[in-house]
Write a protein that holds these residues in place. Structure first.
Motif, PDB file in Angstrom:
ATOM      1  N   VAL A 186       2.879   2.153  -1.403  1.00 21.66           N
ATOM      2  CA  VAL A 186       2.633   0.715  -1.461  1.00 21.66           C
ATOM      3  C   VAL A 186       3.527   0.004  -0.445  1.00 21.66           C
ATOM      4  CG1 VAL A 186       2.752  -1.356  -2.901  1.00 21.66           C
ATOM      5  CG2 VAL A 186       1.978   0.824  -3.888  1.00 21.66           C
ATOM      6  N   ILE A 187       2.877  -0.741   0.458  1.00 17.35           N
ATOM      7  CA  ILE A 187       3.636  -1.545   1.419  1.00 17.35           C
ATOM      8  C   ILE A 187       3.307  -3.010   1.144  1.00 17.35           C
ATOM      9  CG2 ILE A 187       4.031  -2.071   3.853  1.00 17.35           C
ATOM     10  CD1 ILE A 187       3.264   0.775   4.537  1.00 17.35           C
ATOM     11  N   ASP A 188       4.328  -3.748   0.734  1.00 11.50           N
ATOM     12  CA  ASP A 188       4.141  -5.166   0.420  1.00 11.50           C
ATOM     13  C   ASP A 188       5.237  -5.948   1.144  1.00 11.50           C
ATOM     14  OD1 ASP A 188       3.592  -7.627  -0.674  1.00 11.50           O
ATOM     15  OD2 ASP A 188       4.424  -7.153  -2.655  1.00 11.50           O
ATOM     16  N   PRO A 189       4.979  -6.315   2.391  1.00 12.35           N
ATOM     17  CA  PRO A 189       6.046  -6.909   3.215  1.00 12.35           C
ATOM     18  C   PRO A 189       6.652  -8.161   2.591  1.00 12.35           C
ATOM     19  CG  PRO A 189       4.114  -6.395   4.551  1.00 12.35           C
ATOM     20  CD  PRO A 189       3.715  -6.198   3.132  1.00 12.35           C
ATOM     21  N   ALA A 190       5.857  -8.937   1.862  1.00 11.94           N
ATOM     22  CA  ALA A 190       6.378 -10.174   1.279  1.00 11.94           C
ATOM     23  C   ALA A 190       7.533  -9.873   0.333  1.00 11.94           C
ATOM     24  CB  ALA A 190       5.261 -10.907   0.542  1.00 11.94           C
ATOM     25  N   ASN A 191       7.463  -8.730  -0.346  1.00 11.29           N
ATOM     26  CA  ASN A 191       8.513  -8.366  -1.300  1.00 11.29           C
ATOM     27  C   ASN A 191       9.412  -7.246  -0.780  1.00 11.29           C
ATOM     28  OD1 ASN A 191       7.835 -10.158  -3.543  1.00 11.29           O
ATOM     29  ND2 ASN A 191       5.911  -9.022  -3.568  1.00 11.29           N
ATOM     30  N   GLU A 236      -0.187 -17.181  -3.697  1.00 12.93           N
ATOM     31  CA  GLU A 236      -0.712 -16.110  -4.557  1.00 12.93           C
ATOM     32  C   GLU A 236      -1.539 -15.100  -3.768  1.00 12.93           C
ATOM     33  OE1 GLU A 236      -4.063 -18.912  -4.231  1.00 12.93           O
ATOM     34  OE2 GLU A 236      -1.893 -18.999  -4.098  1.00 12.93           O
ATOM     35  N   LEU A 237      -1.608 -15.297  -2.431  1.00  8.09           N
ATOM     36  CA  LEU A 237      -2.359 -14.364  -1.581  1.00  8.09           C
ATOM     37  C   LEU A 237      -1.406 -13.632  -0.634  1.00  8.09           C
ATOM     38  CD1 LEU A 237      -5.430 -16.552  -0.469  1.00  8.09           C
ATOM     39  CD2 LEU A 237      -5.271 -14.994  -2.423  1.00  8.09           C
ATOM     40  N   GLY A 238      -1.870 -12.469  -0.185  1.00 11.80           N
ATOM     41  CA  GLY A 238      -1.117 -11.758   0.849  1.00 11.80           C
ATOM     42  C   GLY A 238       0.119 -11.048   0.351  1.00 11.80           C
ATOM     43  N   ASN A 239       0.259 -10.911  -0.977  1.00 11.67           N
ATOM     44  CA  ASN A 239       1.398 -10.163  -1.519  1.00 11.67           C
ATOM     45  C   ASN A 239       0.976  -9.503  -2.831  1.00 11.67           C
ATOM     46  OD1 ASN A 239       2.096 -11.888  -3.938  1.00 11.67           O
ATOM     47  ND2 ASN A 239       2.209 -13.409  -2.289  1.00 11.67           N
ATOM     48  N   LEU A 240       1.809  -8.579  -3.306  1.00 13.23           N
ATOM     49  CA  LEU A 240       1.490  -7.847  -4.541  1.00 13.23           C
ATOM     50  C   LEU A 240       2.474  -8.211  -5.652  1.00 13.23           C
ATOM     51  CD1 LEU A 240       0.582  -4.382  -2.939  1.00 13.23           C
ATOM     52  CD2 LEU A 240      -0.992  -6.158  -3.759  1.00 13.23           C
ATOM     53  N   SER A 241       2.987  -9.445  -5.613  1.00 14.28           N
ATOM     54  CA  SER A 241       3.865  -9.896  -6.698  1.00 14.28           C
ATOM     55  C   SER A 241       3.055  -9.963  -7.988  1.00 14.28           C
ATOM     56  CB  SER A 241       4.393 -11.304  -6.397  1.00 14.28           C
ATOM     57  OG  SER A 241       4.982 -11.354  -5.122  1.00 14.28           O
ATOM     58  N   VAL A 242       3.733  -9.748  -9.099  1.00 11.40           N
ATOM     59  CA  VAL A 242       3.054  -9.872 -10.389  1.00 11.40           C
ATOM     60  C   VAL A 242       2.513 -11.304 -10.520  1.00 11.40           C
ATOM     61  CG1 VAL A 242       3.420  -9.884 -12.896  1.00 11.40           C
ATOM     62  CG2 VAL A 242       4.441  -8.075 -11.473  1.00 11.40           C
ATOM     63  N   GLY A 243       1.245 -11.385 -10.863  1.00 12.77           N
ATOM     64  CA  GLY A 243       0.618 -12.696 -10.998  1.00 12.77           C
ATOM     65  C   GLY A 243      -0.173 -13.125  -9.773  1.00 12.77           C
ATOM     66  N   SER A 244       0.037 -12.432  -8.640  1.00 15.58           N
ATOM     67  CA  SER A 244      -0.752 -12.758  -7.442  1.00 15.58           C
ATOM     68  C   SER A 244      -2.163 -12.209  -7.585  1.00 15.58           C
ATOM     69  CB  SER A 244      -0.092 -12.169  -6.197  1.00 15.58           C
ATOM     70  OG  SER A 244       1.006 -12.971  -5.816  1.00 15.58           O
ATOM     71  N   ALA A 245      -3.054 -12.692  -6.721  1.00 18.64           N
ATOM     72  CA  ALA A 245      -4.450 -12.244  -6.767  1.00 18.64           C
ATOM     73  C   ALA A 245      -4.519 -10.728  -6.595  1.00 18.64           C
ATOM     74  CB  ALA A 245      -5.242 -12.924  -5.660  1.00 18.64           C
ATOM     75  N   ALA A 246      -5.404 -10.106  -7.377  1.00 18.24           N
ATOM     76  CA  ALA A 246      -5.551  -8.645  -7.317  1.00 18.24           C
ATOM     77  C   ALA A 246      -6.451  -8.285  -6.140  1.00 18.24           C
ATOM     78  CB  ALA A 246      -6.109  -8.117  -8.634  1.00 18.24           C
TER      79      ALA A 246
END
Lengths: 429, 333
Positions: free
Chosen positions: A10-15, A366-376
Motif C-alpha cells: 500500500v502506497i498512500d503518499p498523503a499519509n 476525502e479524495l486522493g488518500n487512504l485515511s480512514v473515512g476517505s472515499a473507498a
C-alpha cells in the motif's frame, strides 16, 4: 458492502505510508488499514499479493465529450476507460455542447456519470457565459450544482478588466479558477511548437511566448484579485518557473502538466503524424527536461491525462486540418510508471502527483488518500506486468494516441470506486 | 521514444526508386541527378514537330488543385499530355470542401475510377504526405505544392536551370531572397541545393520573413541584402504575397522593395556572371525590377521551359516506380 484488498504493497503518499498491508473498505469509505475493524466480514476479497495498492487516481483534465460530441466519446465510455486506467475521479472542462454555464448542464453531467457508475466526474464550469470572455457565468449557482473549478479553457478573455472582475468575483466565493494559458494572437493558426521542426515542415508555429505571456498576465491579475488559481497543462519550463516564483511569494497558485509532455517533443511531428497534433503543443527537448525537473521538485503538483478522444475521421486529414488531442486515460498511470522506470522520480512521488497532489489542488480532503473515512477509491496495479495498448483492449471510444501498440510495464488489475469493484483485469491466459 | 517516418519511406519503393514525389528533402544526390538527367532528355521533345512520347499512354493523371493556380496546373497538364496520359483537371477550392473527411472522400472517389497519378496542390503542409501515406499509397502522388512545406518540382526545375547554365554545383554560392517564411519553394530549393552539393546556400530577408532557426537547414542567414549578395552566382528571388503587408510583417511594399527588391544596382553586387531565377508570377517593382526580370541575366523563361521537362521526368519516374512496386508485390504474393 464490505471489501478487503489483501496482501498488497500500500502506497498512500498523503499519509506517508508505504507498507504491505490489507485495506478494508466498508460502505463506500476506507474502514481500516492493517487490522480488520471489529466484526468486519468481507463480502468480497481482492487478492493483491505482488501488487501495489494506491488511492484511486485523480485526473485534473479529461474531456468526456458528453454532452454534445458523443461521436467522440460518452460519459459511459470514457469513465469505463478511466476505470481501466485506475482513475476514479475526473475533472471535466466546460467546453462541451452546450457549454457548462448553467446548473442544468452540470446536473446532466453528474447524473449521467452516476448512472454509469464507473468513476466520479467533477465538472469545471465556464468562467464566462458561453466561454465568450465577456459576461461572467453564474459561478455561485454552478458551484452549488457541483462545479469544482472555473475555467475559460483556451478561449480568450481579451479584456483584462473582464478577467480581473471574474477573478475578483470568484475570490468573493473562494472558488478555484483554472487557466489553460494561451495568448490568442500569438497562437494564431499555429498547430505546433515554433522551432526548427516547424520551420522545416512549414507548419504554423506557436511560440513559447503564447503561453508565457498569458501566464504572466494571469499571475498578475490573480495577485490583484487574491483568488485561488490553478494552471493546467503547462508546456514551457519558463511558465512553471514563473508560477513557482509566485508560490514562493505566497500566492495560492498551483499547476499541472499533461503526461505526454514529459515524453514527447515537437520533433515527433516530423513525419506529419496527426497523433502528435496536440494543443497545447509538444514543446522542445529543453522544455521536456525542465518539466521533468519541476515535477520531481514538486513545482508541478499534479499530472493529468488531458484526455481528448476523437473519432477516426477527426485525425484523417493533413496535419493542421486534424483535430488536436490524445486519448490518454488508459496510458496515464503506465506512462507515469515509465518515469519511475527511467529513474526520473520515485514511485511514491509520482503516485503523489496522481492522487493527493490533485486532491489538494481541488481542496477535496476525502479524495486522493487512504485515511480512514476517505472515499473507498482504490487503484491496484501489477508493477511488473508487461502489456500493449491495442485497438482491441482500448476502452476509450478514441483510438487517437501515439502510444497505440506501445509496450508498457505496469498494468491496472483492479479499480475500486466508492467501495465497489468497477474494473477488474480479465484473468491472464 | 518514437522515430518519425522518413519521407523516403513513403516516396521510394523497395528498390529506392521514386514512386511518389513529395519532397526534395532526404533524396539522394543520385536520385536528384537522375531526375535532372531524365528532364534533360525530355527537353528536346518540345522542339519537335510531334511533341508526344508514349510513356504514359493508357494511364490517367488527375490534377487535384485545392488551391488556385493556373500556371502550375497548366504545366502539369501539358507535361502529362506530352507523355500521352489521359488528364483530368479538378480545381477544388478549399472553401467548398469541409476539411478532412471530404479530402479523403474526393481521393477515394478518384481512386475508384482507377486514376494512376494524383498531382496535388493543397494549402495544408503535409497534404501530399498524408495522401501518399494514408489514403492512396498505390497511386503515384506528385506534390505540386503543400502549404509552406514543399514544392519539389519547382525546386527541381530551378536545379535544372542552374545546371544548364552553370554546370558544376559544387562551385556555386546561391542566395534565396525574400519571403522565406511563407515559401514552400525556398524550403525545397534549400534541400535540393544542399544535396546537390553547392558550396553555400544563403537566405536573405527581414527577420519577420525568416522562419525560426532556419540556419538548422544548413543555410547562412543574411538580413542585409547588400551583404548577402556578395560573391553570389545564383540569385533566387521569391514572390511576395500582397497580403503580407497587412499583417505587421512589413511596413510597406516600397520599403520592402528598397531593402530586398532585386534592382540592377543590387544585382551588381553579385558576381558579374550571376544569373537570376524567379518562380513566377513576378511582382514587378515589388521584389524585382522590370529591367532585371527582362534582362540578359534573367532565366525566368528558361525556368518555364525546364519546368515542363522536369514534370515529365518525375511523372514518368513515379509511374514506373509504382509499376515496379506492384510487380514486386505481385511476385511476393
Amino acid at each position: 458492502m464490505k471489501l478487503v484488498i489483501q496482501g498488497g504493497r500500500v502506497i498512500d503518499p498523503a499519509n506517508d505510508i508505504d507498507q504491505q498491508a490489507d485495506l478494508y473498505l466498508q460502505d463506500g469509505k476506507v474502514a481500516a488499514l492493517g487490522q480488520a475493524p471489529e466484526g468486519f466480514e468481507a463480502d468480497q476479497v481482492l487478492d493483491a499479493s505482488g501488487q501495489i495498492v494506491v488511492p484511486g487516481l485523480i485526473d485534473l483534465c479529461a474531456h468526456v465529450r458528453e454532452p454534445g460530441y458523443t461521436q467522440k466519446g460518452t460519459i459511459a465510455s470514457e469513465t469505463r476507460a478511466a476505470a481501466a486506467g485506475g482513475i476514479t475521479t475526473l475533472v471535466t472542462p466546460p467546453d462541451c455542447k452546450p457549454i457548462v454555464d448553467t446548473p442544468a448542464v452540470v446536473e446532466l453531467i453528474i447524473d449521467r456519470a452516476e448512472a454509469a457508475g464507473n468513476a466520479r466526474v467533477l465538472p469545471m464550469g465556464a468562467l464566462t457565459q458561453g466561454l465568450k470572455g465577456e459576461q461572467l457565468a453564474p459561478l455561485h449557482a454552478l458551484h452549488s450544482s457541483g462545479c469544482v473549478a472555473f475555467s475559460n479553457v483556451r478561449q480568450p478573455v481579451r479584456s483584462s478588466l473582464a478577467l480581473m472582475r471574474s477573478l475578483e468575483y470568484a475570490a468573493t466565493h473562494d472558488l478555484l479558477v483554472q487557466f489553460q494559458p494561451q495568448d490568442e494572437s500569438l497562437t494564431g493558426k499555429g498547430c505546433m511548437h515554433e522551432d526548427t521542426t516547424s520551420s522545416r515542415l512549414g507548419l504554423d508555429g506557436i511560440p513559447e511566448a503564447a503561453e508565457t505571456v498569458e501566464v504572466a498576465r494571469c499571475l498578475l491579475l490573480v495577485e490583484q484579485a487574491g483568488v485561488r488559481a490553478h494552471f493546467g497543462q503547462l508546456t514551457c519550463e519558463r511558465s512553471v518557473k514563473m508560477i513557482q516564483g509566485s508560490r514562493e511569494r505566497g500566492l495560492p497558485v498551483t499547476c499541472d502538466v499533461a503526461i505526454h509532455h514529459f515524453f514527447l517533443t515537437d520533433e515527433n511531428v516530423a513525419g506529419f503524424d496527426s497523433n502528435f497534433h496536440v494543443m497545447p503543443p509538444l514543446r522542445s527537448q529543453l522544455d521536456r527536461a525542465g518539466l521533468r525537473q519541476a515535477l520531481l521538485a514538486g513545482d508541478v503538483q499534479a499530472i493529468c491525462s488531458d484526455h481528448q478522444p476523437h473519432e477516426a475521421a477527426a485525425k484523417q486529414a493533413p496535419f493542421a486540418a486534424t483535430e488536436p488531442g490524445i486519448t490518454g486515460l488508459e496510458t496515464l498511470l503506465p506512462l507515469a510508471l515509465l518515469l519511475v522506470e527511467q529513474g526520473m522520480i520515485d514511485l511514491a512521488q509520482v503516485i503523489d502527483r496522481l492522487t493527493c497532489g490533485p486532491a489538494k489542488i481541488l481542496g477535496q480532503s476525502e479524495l486522493g488518500n487512504l485515511s480512514v473515512g476517505s472515499a473507498a477509491d482504490v487503484c491496484v496495479f501489477d508493477p511488473e506486468e508487461k502489456w500493449t495498448l491495442t485497438d482491441d483492449n482500448c476502452q476509450s471510444a478514441g483510438r487517437n494516441t501515439p502510444f497505440m501498440d506501445f509496450e508498457f510495464k505496469g498494468q491496472v488489475t483492479a479499480t475500486v470506486f466508492g467501495g465497489k469493484v468497477v474494473y477488474q483485469r480479465a484473468e491472464q491466459g | 521514444m518514437f522515430e518519425p517516418i522518413d519521407a523516403n519511406q513513403i516516396q521510394l519503393n523497395s528498390q529506392g526508386q521514386l514512386k511518389h514525389f513529395l519532397t526534395t528533402e532526404g533524396l539522394s544526390r543520385e536520385l536528384l541527378t537522375e531526375i535532372l538527367d531524365t528532364a534533360d532528355s525530355f527537353l528536346d521533345v518540345g522542339e519537335r514537330q510531334v511533341k508526344k512520347l508514349p510513356l504514359l499512354r493508357g494511364t490517367t493523371v488527375a490534377n487535384l488543385f485545392f488551391e488556385n493556380s493556373t500556371r502550375t496546373l497548366s504545366t502539369f497538364e501539358l507535361a502529362a499530355k506530352r507523355l500521352s496520359a489521359d488528364v483530368l483537371n479538378l480545381n477544388i477550392s478549399t472553401s467548398s470542401t469541409t476539411k478532412g473527411e471530404s479530402l479523403r472522400d474526393t481521393l477515394m472517389t478518384l481512386h475508384a475510377m482507377h486514376a494512376d497519378m494524383f498531382v496535388v496542390r493543397h494549402s495544408d503542409s503535409g497534404a501530399a504526405h498524408y495522401i501518399a501515406q494514408h489514403v492512396t499509397p498505390d497511386v503515384a502522388v506528385i506534390n505540386a505544392g503543400d502549404g509552406r512545406h514543399a514544392h519539389p518540382t519547382q525546386a527541381m526545375l530551378d536545379m535544372l536551370t542552374i545546371r544548364r547554365h552553370k554546370g558544376d554545383f559544387s562551385k556555386l554560392t546561391c542566395a534565396i531572397v525574400g519571403d522565406i517564411l511563407h515559401s514552400r519553394v525556398a524550403r525545397s530549393q534549400i534541400h535540393a541545393l544542399r544535396t546537390l552539393g553547392v558550396a553555400e546556400v544563403r537566405v536573405i530577408g527581414p527577420q519577420t520573413l525568416l522562419p525560426r532557426h532556419i540556419e538548422a537547414l544548413g543555410v547562412m542567414v543574411y538580413t542585409d541584402m547588400n551583404e548577402g549578395l556578395k560573391d553570389v552566382d545564383v540569385v533566387m528571388m521569391l514572390r511576395l504575397q500582397k497580403e503580407r503587408m497587412n499583417s505587421a510583417l512589413l511596413p510597406s511594399e516600397s520599403e520592402f522593395y528598397k531593402l530586398y527588391g532585386l534592382t540592377e544596382e543590387k544585382l551588381a553586387i553579385a558576381k558579374p556572371d550571376a544569373v537570376v531565377l524567379h518562380p513566377g508570377p513576378i511582382n514587378r517593382g515589388v521584389e524585382i525590377e522590370s529591367s532585371v526580370a527582362d534582362g540578359p541575366r534573367s532565366l525566368i523563361l528558361d525556368q518555364v521551359t525546364n519546368g515542363l521537362a522536369v514534370r515529365m521526368a518525375v511523372m514518368s519516374m513515379a509511374v514506373s516506380g509504382q509499376m515496379q512496386e506492384k510487380q514486386n508485390n505481385g511476385e511476393n504474393a
